[in-house]
Design a protein around this motif. Sequence first.
Motif, PDB file in Angstrom:
ATOM      1  N   THR A  56      19.491 -20.923  -3.690  1.00  6.53           N
ATOM      2  CA  THR A  56      18.478 -19.950  -3.255  1.00  6.53           C
ATOM      3  C   THR A  56      17.835 -20.423  -1.948  1.00  6.53           C
ATOM      4  O   THR A  56      17.689 -19.645  -0.996  1.00  6.53           O
ATOM      5  CB  THR A  56      17.418 -19.764  -4.363  1.00  6.53           C
ATOM      6  N   ILE A  57      17.499 -21.694  -1.884  1.00  9.26           N
ATOM      7  CA  ILE A  57      16.904 -22.246  -0.656  1.00  9.26           C
ATOM      8  C   ILE A  57      17.910 -22.133   0.498  1.00  9.26           C
ATOM      9  O   ILE A  57      17.568 -21.686   1.596  1.00  9.26           O
ATOM     10  CB  ILE A  57      16.478 -23.717  -0.880  1.00  9.26           C
ATOM     11  N   ALA A  58      19.170 -22.507   0.229  1.00  9.80           N
ATOM     12  CA  ALA A  58      20.198 -22.452   1.276  1.00  9.80           C
ATOM     13  C   ALA A  58      20.343 -21.030   1.805  1.00  9.80           C
ATOM     14  O   ALA A  58      20.384 -20.800   3.020  1.00  9.80           O
ATOM     15  CB  ALA A  58      21.532 -22.947   0.725  1.00  9.80           C
ATOM     16  N   ARG A  59      20.418 -20.070   0.898  1.00  7.66           N
ATOM     17  CA  ARG A  59      20.661 -18.687   1.315  1.00  7.66           C
ATOM     18  C   ARG A  59      19.483 -18.118   2.101  1.00  7.66           C
ATOM     19  O   ARG A  59      19.672 -17.311   3.013  1.00  7.66           O
ATOM     20  CB  ARG A  59      20.967 -17.816   0.095  1.00  7.66           C
ATOM     21  N   ILE A  60      18.280 -18.547   1.769  1.00 11.10           N
ATOM     22  CA  ILE A  60      17.117 -18.073   2.536  1.00 11.10           C
ATOM     23  C   ILE A  60      17.155 -18.652   3.956  1.00 11.10           C
ATOM     24  O   ILE A  60      16.953 -17.941   4.932  1.00 11.10           O
ATOM     25  CB  ILE A  60      15.794 -18.416   1.813  1.00 11.10           C
ATOM     26  N   ILE A  61      17.474 -19.952   4.062  1.00  7.20           N
ATOM     27  CA  ILE A  61      17.525 -20.561   5.402  1.00  7.20           C
ATOM     28  C   ILE A  61      18.616 -19.909   6.253  1.00  7.20           C
ATOM     29  O   ILE A  61      18.473 -19.749   7.455  1.00  7.20           O
ATOM     30  CB  ILE A  61      17.752 -22.090   5.307  1.00  7.20           C
ATOM     31  N   LEU A  62      19.697 -19.500   5.588  1.00 11.08           N
ATOM     32  CA  LEU A  62      20.803 -18.867   6.316  1.00 11.08           C
ATOM     33  C   LEU A  62      20.561 -17.375   6.566  1.00 11.08           C
ATOM     34  O   LEU A  62      21.417 -16.686   7.113  1.00 11.08           O
ATOM     35  CB  LEU A  62      22.112 -19.055   5.542  1.00 11.08           C
ATOM     36  N   GLY A  63      19.403 -16.880   6.139  1.00 13.61           N
ATOM     37  CA  GLY A  63      19.088 -15.475   6.378  1.00 13.61           C
ATOM     38  C   GLY A  63      19.890 -14.525   5.504  1.00 13.61           C
ATOM     39  O   GLY A  63      19.993 -13.332   5.800  1.00 13.61           O
ATOM     40  N   LEU A  64      20.483 -15.026   4.428  1.00 17.78           N
ATOM     41  CA  LEU A  64      21.293 -14.178   3.553  1.00 17.78           C
ATOM     42  C   LEU A  64      20.459 -13.584   2.428  1.00 17.78           C
ATOM     43  O   LEU A  64      20.920 -12.739   1.669  1.00 17.78           O
ATOM     44  CB  LEU A  64      22.445 -14.993   2.946  1.00 17.78           C
ATOM     45  N   LEU A  65      19.233 -14.085   2.306  1.00 18.13           N
ATOM     46  CA  LEU A  65      18.365 -13.670   1.209  1.00 18.13           C
ATOM     47  C   LEU A  65      16.923 -13.713   1.723  1.00 18.13           C
ATOM     48  O   LEU A  65      16.559 -14.602   2.482  1.00 18.13           O
ATOM     49  CB  LEU A  65      18.555 -14.701   0.080  1.00 18.13           C
ATOM     50  N   GLN A  66      16.155 -12.712   1.307  1.00 20.43           N
ATOM     51  CA  GLN A  66      14.736 -12.667   1.708  1.00 20.43           C
ATOM     52  C   GLN A  66      13.889 -13.422   0.695  1.00 20.43           C
ATOM     53  O   GLN A  66      14.046 -13.195  -0.508  1.00 20.43           O
ATOM     54  CB  GLN A  66      14.256 -11.216   1.688  1.00 20.43           C
ATOM     55  N   PRO A  67      12.987 -14.273   1.147  1.00 15.53           N
ATOM     56  CA  PRO A  67      12.088 -14.900   0.170  1.00 15.53           C
ATOM     57  C   PRO A  67      11.057 -13.893  -0.326  1.00 15.53           C
ATOM     58  O   PRO A  67      10.792 -12.894   0.342  1.00 15.53           O
ATOM     59  CB  PRO A  67      11.408 -16.001   0.991  1.00 15.53           C
ATOM     60  N   THR A  68      10.507 -14.139  -1.500  1.00 21.13           N
ATOM     61  CA  THR A  68       9.421 -13.300  -2.000  1.00 21.13           C
ATOM     62  C   THR A  68       8.153 -13.591  -1.192  1.00 21.13           C
ATOM     63  O   THR A  68       7.397 -12.698  -0.851  1.00 21.13           O
ATOM     64  CB  THR A  68       9.192 -13.577  -3.499  1.00 21.13           C
ATOM     65  N   SER A  69       7.950 -14.868  -0.903  1.00 21.50           N
ATOM     66  CA  SER A  69       6.883 -15.234   0.024  1.00 21.50           C
ATOM     67  C   SER A  69       7.248 -16.551   0.687  1.00 21.50           C
ATOM     68  O   SER A  69       8.166 -17.243   0.267  1.00 21.50           O
ATOM     69  CB  SER A  69       5.537 -15.340  -0.695  1.00 21.50           C
ATOM     70  N   GLY A  70       6.496 -16.862   1.735  1.00 15.64           N
ATOM     71  CA  GLY A  70       6.788 -18.067   2.494  1.00 15.64           C
ATOM     72  C   GLY A  70       7.681 -17.752   3.676  1.00 15.64           C
ATOM     73  O   GLY A  70       8.108 -16.605   3.849  1.00 15.64           O
ATOM     74  N   VAL A  72      10.550 -19.373   6.956  1.00 19.28           N
ATOM     75  CA  VAL A  72      11.408 -20.405   7.535  1.00 19.28           C
ATOM     76  C   VAL A  72      11.245 -20.315   9.042  1.00 19.28           C
ATOM     77  O   VAL A  72      11.409 -19.241   9.628  1.00 19.28           O
ATOM     78  CB  VAL A  72      12.888 -20.173   7.165  1.00 19.28           C
ATOM     79  N   ILE A  73      10.878 -21.438   9.639  1.00 21.29           N
ATOM     80  CA  ILE A  73      10.679 -21.476  11.086  1.00 21.29           C
ATOM     81  C   ILE A  73      11.749 -22.387  11.675  1.00 21.29           C
ATOM     82  O   ILE A  73      11.873 -23.539  11.260  1.00 21.29           O
ATOM     83  CB  ILE A  73       9.291 -22.086  11.448  1.00 21.29           C
ATOM     84  N   TYR A  74      12.525 -21.876  12.621  1.00 17.47           N
ATOM     85  CA  TYR A  74      13.534 -22.690  13.278  1.00 17.47           C
ATOM     86  C   TYR A  74      13.152 -22.802  14.744  1.00 17.47           C
ATOM     87  O   TYR A  74      12.915 -21.789  15.401  1.00 17.47           O
ATOM     88  CB  TYR A  74      14.920 -22.053  13.123  1.00 17.47           C
ATOM     89  N   LYS A  75      13.066 -24.027  15.239  1.00 21.74           N
ATOM     90  CA  LYS A  75      12.631 -24.276  16.628  1.00 21.74           C
ATOM     91  C   LYS A  75      11.395 -23.449  16.983  1.00 21.74           C
ATOM     92  O   LYS A  75      11.337 -22.803  18.037  1.00 21.74           O
ATOM     93  CB  LYS A  75      13.760 -23.989  17.613  1.00 21.74           C
ATOM     94  N   GLY A  76      10.444 -23.431  16.076  1.00 23.76           N
ATOM     95  CA  GLY A  76       9.164 -22.793  16.369  1.00 23.76           C
ATOM     96  C   GLY A  76       9.129 -21.289  16.181  1.00 23.76           C
ATOM     97  O   GLY A  76       8.076 -20.671  16.345  1.00 23.76           O
ATOM     98  N   ARG A  77      10.280 -20.690  15.873  1.00 22.56           N
ATOM     99  CA  ARG A  77      10.294 -19.221  15.691  1.00 22.56           C
ATOM    100  C   ARG A  77      10.732 -18.861  14.289  1.00 22.56           C
ATOM    101  O   ARG A  77      11.683 -19.430  13.769  1.00 22.56           O
ATOM    102  CB  ARG A  77      11.270 -18.570  16.684  1.00 22.56           C
ATOM    103  N   ASN A  78      10.067 -17.885  13.731  1.00 22.53           N
ATOM    104  CA  ASN A  78      10.423 -17.395  12.404  1.00 22.53           C
ATOM    105  C   ASN A  78      11.876 -16.902  12.404  1.00 22.53           C
ATOM    106  O   ASN A  78      12.300 -16.226  13.333  1.00 22.53           O
ATOM    107  CB  ASN A  78       9.480 -16.238  12.042  1.00 22.53           C
ATOM    108  N   ILE A  79      12.615 -17.220  11.343  1.00 22.40           N
ATOM    109  CA  ILE A  79      14.031 -16.798  11.387  1.00 22.40           C
ATOM    110  C   ILE A  79      14.196 -15.283  11.313  1.00 22.40           C
ATOM    111  O   ILE A  79      15.207 -14.756  11.751  1.00 22.40           O
ATOM    112  CB  ILE A  79      14.940 -17.486  10.336  1.00 22.40           C
ATOM    113  N   LEU A  80      13.206 -14.589  10.816  1.00 13.54           N
ATOM    114  CA  LEU A  80      13.302 -13.124  10.816  1.00 13.54           C
ATOM    115  C   LEU A  80      13.402 -12.620  12.255  1.00 13.54           C
ATOM    116  O   LEU A  80      14.160 -11.693  12.567  1.00 13.54           O
ATOM    117  CB  LEU A  80      12.097 -12.502  10.114  1.00 13.54           C
ATOM    118  N   GLU A  81      12.654 -13.292  13.118  1.00 11.81           N
ATOM    119  CA  GLU A  81      12.676 -12.923  14.531  1.00 11.81           C
ATOM    120  C   GLU A  81      14.030 -13.299  15.159  1.00 11.81           C
ATOM    121  O   GLU A  81      14.626 -12.521  15.908  1.00 11.81           O
ATOM    122  CB  GLU A  81      11.542 -13.668  15.230  1.00 11.81           C
ATOM    123  N   TRP A  82      14.515 -14.504  14.822  1.00 13.34           N
ATOM    124  CA  TRP A  82      15.852 -14.911  15.299  1.00 13.34           C
ATOM    125  C   TRP A  82      16.893 -13.869  14.901  1.00 13.34           C
ATOM    126  O   TRP A  82      17.718 -13.450  15.705  1.00 13.34           O
ATOM    127  CB  TRP A  82      16.263 -16.238  14.648  1.00 13.34           C
TER     128      TRP A  82
END
Length: 325
Positions: A56-70, A72-82
Amino acid sequence: MNQPLLEVKNLTKVYRIGGLLSGRTVKAIDSVSFQIPSDKPKIIALVGESGSGKSTIARIILGLLQPTSGEVIYKGRNILEWLKKNKLEYYKEVQPIFQDPYGIYNPFYRVERVLELAVKKFKLSSNREDTRKLILKAMEDIGLRPEDILGRYPHQLSGGERQRLMLVRILLIKPNLIIADEPISMIDVSLRAMFLNYLISFKDKYNISSIFITHDLNVASYVADDILVLCHGRIVEEGPKDEVITEPLHPYTKLLTSSIPIPDPTKRWKEQLDLTSIESFKKLKVEKGCVFFARCPFASEKCRNETPPFLEIKTGRKVACFLYL
Ligand SMILES: Nc1ncnc2c1ncn2[C@@H]1O[C@H](COP(=O)(O)OP(=O)(O)O)[C@@H](O)[C@H]1O
Ligand SMILES: [Mg+2]
């Protein structure tokens, strides 16, 4: 401190099961937070039993799954934005290796297509001749003989060969971060150490960090710089590998390490705990208090009712346990 490479902040995922009407839910992960620094590449092992929430953690970091809350920031930017604005760039930087690479291959195409598509997608070469050279060189670096592999269909390769081609793919793309979800569990025991050594060499040669997901603390202790211990969806301990193994703090980590006799992954690959106890452990999941309450020899009333905070108790060592408060 520099901006971290990856920040996982308070990730919680609640799955709904059995459709909307049944209303049953599973909290797969609960307030998971950790960081990967950017100053020095690292392999961070995320260790937990089956069902503890690792994928579940892996899939959220990979953008394959949406978290219920919380978030993931990659290089200072939210991955949703990436993913919205720079999806291709994100996947140039963050690449998966899954447990069973078979799913990555199209069974109707020869295996090299997976590599050719990666070269094309990430614009790694401008012509066919360069593409071929790149692929051959990367295969050589992973110790695969092109004549044994190229021209074959996915089912004609062993699990180990398919997974090694994923290493070739990584070498072509050269991401900054690999999310490897139990990558060696389907490959032959004799090839596992070699796979781990490649991940270590990627870190040393190309500054590629990894989140290495495993249920096996032996493997974690071989490959990782730092270890995160996940128990029923919560991180209960974090620290440098040697310290976590030789001086575990959380009673759950103590239990896991008590079954590690030799820190050599080629010699002992047994499960950490016997399966019957894992099955019964799953049923012991609690809704409040410490996630390890039901099995902890040190549990008190407080542990039944309150969730221990995850705190740094000395430099680099974090634990979620009232014994240390
Ligand atoms: N799509 C899903 N729907 C419902 N429950 C799920 C789903 N995926 C995982 N789960 C549940 O979430 C928990 C964590 O699963 P997972 O992240 O796959 O753990 P791990 O990778 O550590 O085995 C488990 O209890 C699992 O049954
Ligand atoms: Mg999993």
